[in-house]
Structures are given as structure tokens and as C-alpha cells.
Scaffold this motif. Structure first.
Motif, PDB file in Angstrom:
ATOM      1  N   VAL A  28       0.137  56.325  26.675  1.00 17.42           N
ATOM      2  CA  VAL A  28       1.160  57.515  26.400  1.00 17.42           C
ATOM      3  C   VAL A  28       2.023  58.266  27.398  1.00 17.42           C
ATOM      4  CG1 VAL A  28       1.451  59.435  24.706  1.00 17.42           C
ATOM      5  CG2 VAL A  28      -0.340  57.438  24.362  1.00 17.42           C
ATOM      6  N   PRO A  29       2.954  57.606  27.854  1.00 10.39           N
ATOM      7  CA  PRO A  29       3.848  58.182  29.125  1.00 10.39           C
ATOM      8  C   PRO A  29       4.616  59.273  28.470  1.00 10.39           C
ATOM      9  CG  PRO A  29       4.909  56.258  28.451  1.00 10.39           C
ATOM     10  CD  PRO A  29       3.513  56.450  27.562  1.00 10.39           C
ATOM     11  N   ALA A  30       4.735  60.534  29.614  1.00 15.77           N
ATOM     12  CA  ALA A  30       5.626  61.620  29.153  1.00 15.77           C
ATOM     13  C   ALA A  30       6.422  61.878  30.537  1.00 15.77           C
ATOM     14  CB  ALA A  30       4.891  62.972  28.739  1.00 15.77           C
ATOM     15  N   ILE A  31       7.579  62.428  30.261  1.00 16.72           N
ATOM     16  CA  ILE A  31       8.220  62.703  31.418  1.00 16.72           C
ATOM     17  C   ILE A  31       8.889  64.291  31.195  1.00 16.72           C
ATOM     18  CG2 ILE A  31      10.317  61.830  30.797  1.00 16.72           C
ATOM     19  CD1 ILE A  31      10.962  61.203  33.582  1.00 16.72           C
ATOM     20  N   VAL A  32       8.600  65.094  32.313  1.00 16.27           N
ATOM     21  CA  VAL A  32       9.011  66.490  32.162  1.00 16.27           C
ATOM     22  C   VAL A  32      10.311  66.524  33.129  1.00 16.27           C
ATOM     23  CG1 VAL A  32       8.363  68.937  32.580  1.00 16.27           C
ATOM     24  CG2 VAL A  32       6.897  67.262  31.923  1.00 16.27           C
ATOM     25  N   PHE A  33      11.460  66.800  32.602  1.00 16.71           N
ATOM     26  CA  PHE A  33      12.755  66.949  33.455  1.00 16.71           C
ATOM     27  C   PHE A  33      12.996  68.390  33.774  1.00 16.71           C
ATOM     28  CE2 PHE A  33      13.813  63.379  30.394  1.00 16.71           C
ATOM     29  CZ  PHE A  33      13.900  62.512  31.348  1.00 16.71           C
ATOM     30  N   ASP A  34      13.264  68.652  35.214  1.00 16.71           N
ATOM     31  CA  ASP A  34      13.098  70.243  35.619  1.00 16.71           C
ATOM     32  C   ASP A  34      14.490  70.723  34.921  1.00 16.71           C
ATOM     33  OD1 ASP A  34      12.107  72.090  36.922  1.00 16.71           O
ATOM     34  OD2 ASP A  34      12.750  71.705  38.871  1.00 16.71           O
ATOM     35  N   ILE A  35      14.579  72.019  35.358  1.00  9.44           N
ATOM     36  CA  ILE A  35      15.688  72.883  34.865  1.00  9.44           C
ATOM     37  C   ILE A  35      16.999  72.151  35.301  1.00  9.44           C
ATOM     38  CG2 ILE A  35      16.703  75.111  34.874  1.00  9.44           C
ATOM     39  CD1 ILE A  35      14.050  76.101  35.357  1.00  9.44           C
ATOM     40  N   GLY A  36      17.883  72.112  34.398  1.00 13.09           N
ATOM     41  CA  GLY A  36      19.271  71.436  34.640  1.00 13.09           C
ATOM     42  C   GLY A  36      19.453  70.272  33.402  1.00 13.09           C
ATOM     43  N   GLY A  37      18.471  69.890  32.915  1.00 14.59           N
ATOM     44  CA  GLY A  37      18.127  68.865  31.844  1.00 14.59           C
ATOM     45  C   GLY A  37      18.242  67.268  32.447  1.00 14.59           C
ATOM     46  N   LYS A  38      17.987  66.421  31.437  1.00 17.12           N
ATOM     47  CA  LYS A  38      18.142  64.984  31.905  1.00 17.12           C
ATOM     48  C   LYS A  38      19.524  64.299  32.071  1.00 17.12           C
ATOM     49  CE  LYS A  38      17.977  63.494  26.875  1.00 17.12           C
ATOM     50  NZ  LYS A  38      17.088  62.710  25.722  1.00 17.12           N
ATOM     51  N   LEU A  39      20.585  65.132  31.517  1.00 15.94           N
ATOM     52  CA  LEU A  39      21.931  64.675  31.675  1.00 15.94           C
ATOM     53  C   LEU A  39      22.654  65.541  32.671  1.00 15.94           C
ATOM     54  CD1 LEU A  39      22.647  63.767  28.170  1.00 15.94           C
ATOM     55  CD2 LEU A  39      21.904  62.243  29.733  1.00 15.94           C
ATOM     56  N   ASP A  40      22.118  65.785  33.977  1.00 19.74           N
ATOM     57  CA  ASP A  40      22.505  66.439  34.909  1.00 19.74           C
ATOM     58  C   ASP A  40      23.447  65.833  35.953  1.00 19.74           C
ATOM     59  OD1 ASP A  40      20.706  65.142  36.358  1.00 19.74           O
ATOM     60  OD2 ASP A  40      19.702  66.940  37.207  1.00 19.74           O
ATOM     61  N   LYS A  41      23.635  64.518  35.496  1.00 22.42           N
ATOM     62  CA  LYS A  41      24.652  63.573  36.610  1.00 22.42           C
ATOM     63  C   LYS A  41      23.846  63.754  37.819  1.00 22.42           C
ATOM     64  CE  LYS A  41      28.733  64.544  34.071  1.00 22.42           C
ATOM     65  NZ  LYS A  41      28.356  65.337  32.955  1.00 22.42           N
ATOM     66  N   GLY A  42      22.554  64.036  37.990  1.00 21.81           N
ATOM     67  CA  GLY A  42      22.093  63.954  39.440  1.00 21.81           C
ATOM     68  C   GLY A  42      20.708  63.584  39.472  1.00 21.81           C
ATOM     69  N   PHE A  43      19.689  64.246  39.814  1.00 18.24           N
ATOM     70  CA  PHE A  43      18.358  64.289  40.133  1.00 18.24           C
ATOM     71  C   PHE A  43      17.649  63.767  38.811  1.00 18.24           C
ATOM     72  CE2 PHE A  43      14.057  65.377  40.847  1.00 18.24           C
ATOM     73  CZ  PHE A  43      13.696  64.702  41.858  1.00 18.24           C
ATOM     74  N   ASN A  44      17.680  64.759  37.793  1.00 22.22           N
ATOM     75  CA  ASN A  44      16.827  64.408  36.590  1.00 22.22           C
ATOM     76  C   ASN A  44      17.568  63.112  35.953  1.00 22.22           C
ATOM     77  OD1 ASN A  44      15.241  66.696  36.243  1.00 22.22           O
ATOM     78  ND2 ASN A  44      16.843  68.011  35.888  1.00 22.22           N
ATOM     79  N   GLU A  45      18.962  62.831  35.921  1.00 20.48           N
ATOM     80  CA  GLU A  45      19.514  61.861  35.279  1.00 20.48           C
ATOM     81  C   GLU A  45      19.037  60.449  35.813  1.00 20.48           C
ATOM     82  OE1 GLU A  45      23.616  60.416  33.231  1.00 20.48           O
ATOM     83  OE2 GLU A  45      23.344  62.268  33.728  1.00 20.48           O
ATOM     84  N   ALA A  46      18.852  60.681  37.259  1.00 24.39           N
ATOM     85  CA  ALA A  46      18.293  59.158  37.873  1.00 24.39           C
ATOM     86  C   ALA A  46      17.149  58.988  37.388  1.00 24.39           C
ATOM     87  CB  ALA A  46      18.516  59.564  39.352  1.00 24.39           C
ATOM     88  N   GLY A  47      16.036  59.977  37.065  1.00 31.60           N
ATOM     89  CA  GLY A  47      14.785  59.802  36.646  1.00 31.60           C
ATOM     90  C   GLY A  47      14.696  59.354  35.313  1.00 31.60           C
ATOM     91  N   LEU A  48      15.810  59.893  34.508  1.00 35.33           N
ATOM     92  CA  LEU A  48      15.891  59.266  33.090  1.00 35.33           C
ATOM     93  C   LEU A  48      16.234  57.741  33.197  1.00 35.33           C
ATOM     94  CD1 LEU A  48      16.403  59.532  30.051  1.00 35.33           C
ATOM     95  CD2 LEU A  48      18.715  60.228  30.824  1.00 35.33           C
ATOM     96  N   GLN A  49      17.111  57.373  33.991  1.00 35.29           N
ATOM     97  CA  GLN A  49      17.503  56.075  33.990  1.00 35.29           C
ATOM     98  C   GLN A  49      16.195  54.696  34.451  1.00 35.29           C
ATOM     99  OE1 GLN A  49      20.335  56.180  37.232  1.00 35.29           O
ATOM    100  NE2 GLN A  49      22.097  56.996  35.836  1.00 35.29           N
ATOM    101  N   GLY A  50      15.424  55.698  35.361  1.00 34.81           N
ATOM    102  CA  GLY A  50      14.160  54.895  35.561  1.00 34.81           C
ATOM    103  C   GLY A  50      13.181  54.782  34.296  1.00 34.81           C
ATOM    104  N   ALA A  51      13.272  55.709  33.393  1.00 28.29           N
ATOM    105  CA  ALA A  51      12.365  55.792  32.298  1.00 28.29           C
ATOM    106  C   ALA A  51      13.116  54.553  31.161  1.00 28.29           C
ATOM    107  CB  ALA A  51      12.154  57.147  31.706  1.00 28.29           C
TER     108      ALA A  51
END
Length: 335
Positions: A28-51
Motif C-alpha cells: 500500500v504505497p502513499a506519497i506526500v506532496f510538499d507545499i505547493g501541491g502536486k500540480l506545481d509545474k515543478g518539483f512536486n509534479e515531477a514526482g506525480l509523473q513518476g507515481a
């Protein structure tokens, strides 16, 4: 003579329950996106793409949380564990403290931290050689400048951002030894990541001082930098994710950190049994950082620029050119 009921007969033939193969533990995996949100067009969103890439490949869904308050970090991790998560991927160096505490409190749960290091037997850490990708950005910026002056705008003034700045300066001076360098930081608090107006202000100031290419490593504040340079027909360099499409024709390139690769590796290894605690460092050699050439900036990257970029990449990967990591030295060799 008596007859066994069919259900009872089947149970006896099956043998004791303890002899049966137990079901495989659930992943059961989970991911915690930091402040700025998963669609921040940057760091978080890159993580979202991997997930999402992992989800498409395996059919395994993941749980997600988008942080809005710094104070929620530890509580969110605890809640995910209580809800049954067996691997929790935390995005960003700002979550190091929370992951450290959670790993100690829940030694049987696996954690991964992206862009930070937590030394614990149940944590896998991922770091990047930002200085190497930024070096390439500096090469392209210096060779593209018509004024002989380029700029850098960071978010919060912390060592990792100075690592970007220092790598950029090293690459620029490697390509054009006489290039002028301007540098500014948006602030010293987390608000400095989330202020596009401040990015516009700092970019205009640097352009007024002669910079015609500006590299922004400043989170959402960087969007203001990209907007300001586009408005004055100068060039900008994006960061973390590919941001070339945001202002086609005025974004020289994007210095990407393959956060998607790190997240995908964390999820895949935990699922297939190859997961191991420790630190994984991704640089140019590992395909963890780089600069982007695509249809949105192809016209800006001339053959001489591309050749210089390739030459620098080959030298760094081969170990013949070392880019100083500010985090290790506390100083930059280029002023």
C-alpha cells in the motif's frame, strides 16, 4: 455407516489452516506532496509523473496527500501509517525532520525521502547532483547572452539553492570566462517559494542591470521570473520539471531533476523486493539531472550551443570535469 457432508469432507482434505500458504502482504504505497501541491509545474509534479508511471505499469493505486501547512507534516505521516500505508514517499527536503521522526516511531514501515537524506534502517533517500545540471544551464546561458551578463534568482536562501547557483556560475564561466553574473534570493522563509510577484520584481531588477538570461530556481516564485523575461523578450531557464512550454520561444531550456525517476524507483523497489535503505545519488551519469531540448526551444539551441552542452556533459560523466558541490564546500569557486 455415516456420510460426511461435502463441505466438511473438503475441509478435512485441505488439512489444518496453518499448513496453507498465507496470502502475500499487501503493498500500500502513499506519497506526500510538499507545499505547493502536486500540480506545481515543478518539483512536486515531477514526482506525480513518476507515481503515475508506476501506477500505469502495475495497476497499483497509491494514496496521496498535498500538504498545505508546515505543521501538518508529522501528523500526515502518522495518519497514513494508521490507515495502512506500507511505503510512504515524502517529497522535498523540508520533510526530512518529519520523516526522521516517523521512521523512528514506525520501524516496520518503509519510507522514502526525495531530495533529502534521512539515515535510518527503514528509509531510502534520494539526492541529486543539481550542480551538474545547473552547469549545463550556465553553459547555454553564457553562450546565448548578447549583453555579456546573466542572472540567477533563487527561492529561499539555503545550501541546496546555492548549489544550483554555484553550478550555474561554474558552467557560465567555463563557457565564457568574462561573463557577468548577477544573483538574488527571494527570501529566507517558505513564503519565498510562493511569490510570483517577487519573482517579477527581482527579474526586472536584474534585466535593468543588464542581464538578458535568467535562471530561476525558486518554486512558484520562478513563474514570475519566466513571465517577466518573456514580457521583455529576454530568456529564462526553468527548473525541476520541463517548463519550456510555459513561454515558448523565451525559455532557453529547463534544468530538470528527474524526480519522477526517483519516485518510480522507490515504488518499484519496495514492491518487487529490491528495496534497500541508504542514499541514492542521481547526477548526469545516472540520468538524474539534465537540460531539455524540445519543440518549444529547439530554435534557441543552435548547433554550437548543443555541441558545447554535449562536450560538457561527456566531460562530467567521464569524470574529467568536476563541478563543485556547494553543500560540501560551503563556498563557490566562482564569484
Amino acid at each position: 455407516m455415516f456420510r460426511l457432508l461435502p463441505a466438511l469432507l473438503a475441509l478435512l482434505l485441505a488439512g489444518p489452516a496453518s499448513a496453507q500458504t498465507p496470502p502475500a502482504p499487501r503493498f500500500v504505497p502513499a506519497i506526500v506532496f510538499d507545499i505547493g501541491g502536486k500540480l506545481d509545474k515543478g518539483f512536486n509534479e515531477a514526482g506525480l509523473q513518476g507515481a503515475e508511471r508506476y501506477k500505469r505499469a502495475t495497476g497499483t493505486a497509491y494514496r496521496e496527500v498535498e500538504l498545505t501547512l508546515e505543521s501538518d507534516r508529522q501528523a500526515v505521516l502518522r495518519q497514513l501509517v494508521e490507515d495502512g500505508a506500507t511505503l510512504i514517499v515524502s517529497m522535498g527536503f523540508a520533510q526530512v525532520e518529519a520523516v526522521t521522526a516517523a521512521a523512528k516511531a514506525f520501524p516496520n514501515i518503509r519510507f522514502a525521502i526525495i531530495d533529502g537524506v534521512v539515515e535510518a534502517p527503514n528509509v531510502r533517500s534520494f539526492q541529486f547532483k543539481e550542480q551538474e545540471g545547473s552547469f549545463l544551464a550556465g553553459v547555454l546561458a553564457a553562450m546565448s547572452s548578447r549583453t555579456g551578463k546573466i542572472g540567477f534568482i533563487g527561492g529561499v536562501d539555503i545550501p541546496i539553492i546555492r548549489t544550483f547557483a554555484c553550478g550555474y556560475a561554474q558552467g557560465a564561466r567555463h563557457a565564457v570566462p568574462a561573463i557577468g553574473l548577477l544573483q538574488a534570493m527571494a527570501g529566507t522563509t517558505p513564503a519565498a517559494w510562493l511569490d510570483p510577484a517577487r519573482g517579477i520584481e527581482l527579474a526586472n531588477r536584474q534585466m535593468d542591470d543588464g542581464a538578458d538570461v535568467i535562471f530561476a530556481a525558486a518554486g512558484a516564485t520562478g513563474f514570475g521570473v519566466l513571465q517577466a523575461t518573456a514580457g521583455r523578450h529576454h530568456l529564462a531557464i526553468g527548473v525541476d520539471s520541463n517548463q519550456n512550454h510555459l513561454h515558448p520561444g523565451t525559455i532557453l531550456t529547463s534544468m530538470v531533476k528527474r524526480v519522477d525517476v526517483a519516485v518510480h524507483q522507490a515504488l518499484r523497489s519496495a514492491a518487487d523486493g529490491t528495496w534497500a535503505a541508504g542514499t541514492t545519488v542521481l547526477g548526469l551519469k545516472e540520468g538524474g539531472v539534465g537540460v531539455v531540448i524540445d519543440e518549444y526551444n529547439r530554435a534557441l539551441i543552435t548547433p554550437p550551443l548543443e555541441a558545447a552542452m554535449k562536450e560538457a556533459t561527456d566531460e562530467i560523466v567521464a569524470g574529467r570535469l568536476e563541478v563543485v558541490d556547494y553543500r560540501k564546500t560551503g563556498r563557490c569557486p566562482v564569484e
